[in-house]
Design an enzyme around this catalytic site. Structure first.
Site, mmCIF file in Angstrom:
data_model
loop_
_atom_site.group_PDB
_atom_site.id
_atom_site.type_symbol
_atom_site.label_atom_id
_atom_site.label_comp_id
_atom_site.label_asym_id
_atom_site.label_seq_id
_atom_site.Cartn_x
_atom_site.Cartn_y
_atom_site.Cartn_z
ATOM 1 C CE LYS A 52 -4.276 1.738 1.680
ATOM 2 N NZ LYS A 52 -4.649 2.277 0.396
ATOM 3 N N GLY A 88 6.071 1.018 6.151
ATOM 4 C CA GLY A 88 7.009 0.066 5.556
ATOM 5 C C GLY A 88 7.184 0.280 4.071
ATOM 6 C CB CYS A 89 4.741 0.717 1.346
ATOM 7 S SG CYS A 89 3.913 -0.882 1.556
ATOM 8 C CB SER A 90 6.934 5.365 3.176
ATOM 9 O OG SER A 90 5.584 5.672 2.907
ATOM 10 C CB ALA A 144 8.877 3.551 -2.138
#
Length: 151
Positions: free
Chosen positions: A39, A44-46, A49
């Site tokens: 998402k 975590g995804c930030s 990325a």
């Protein structure tokens, strides 16, 4: 079903953050680091990325393009890119069909509960469209560095 080294990478055609369709065949003039994440704009995804963006120059030096895929919309991807100053392609897989073909959509544990979702995973794909390296069920922090070191 999980993919393994040597398998043909499943073909796809998805919209990017600018609503432009991009397919695997458009990318394989270089090796590809294709990472799946759950998402946009989550902690975590930030981290993952932003780590890929920080090391993008190092990936480019090795002849590699970095592409992220999640179920989020192109509009959401555009905001994510702007908010986190990302510099790589993000593709939208709203029906999770591409994630399923790569074996990264399924049951996982989240906060102690079993749920269906994207299992954070990364694939290195060569210029022949074959899987060179697989990273399933990874941790976001430090993953970009691990992938770079394995190229």
């Amino acid at each position: 079903m999980k993919l393994e080294v040597g398998d043909q990478a499943p073909d796809f055609r998805l919209k990017n953050q600018d609503d432009i369709e991009i397919g695997l065949k458009d990318l394989i003039s270089k090796r590809i680091v294709l990472y799946f994440y759950p998402k946009d704009n989550t902690p975590g995804c930030s981290i993952e990325a932003q780590d890929f963006t920080e090391m993008l120059h190092n990936f480019a030096q090795k002849g590699v393009v970095v592409v992220g895929i999640s179920p989020d919309s192109p509009k959401s991807h555009k905001k994510f890119i702007q908010n986190k100053e990302l510099k790589h392609i993000l593709l939208s897989d709203p029906d999770r069909s591409v994630a399923s073909s790569y074996g990264v959509y399924g049951k996982k544990m989240m906060y102690g509960k079993e749920v269906f979702g994207i299992i954070r995973s990364t694939f290195v794909i060569d210029t022949d469209g074959r899987i060179q390296k697989v990273f399933y069920n990874i941790k976001a922090k430090g993953h970009a560095k691990e992938v770079l070191e394995n190229l």
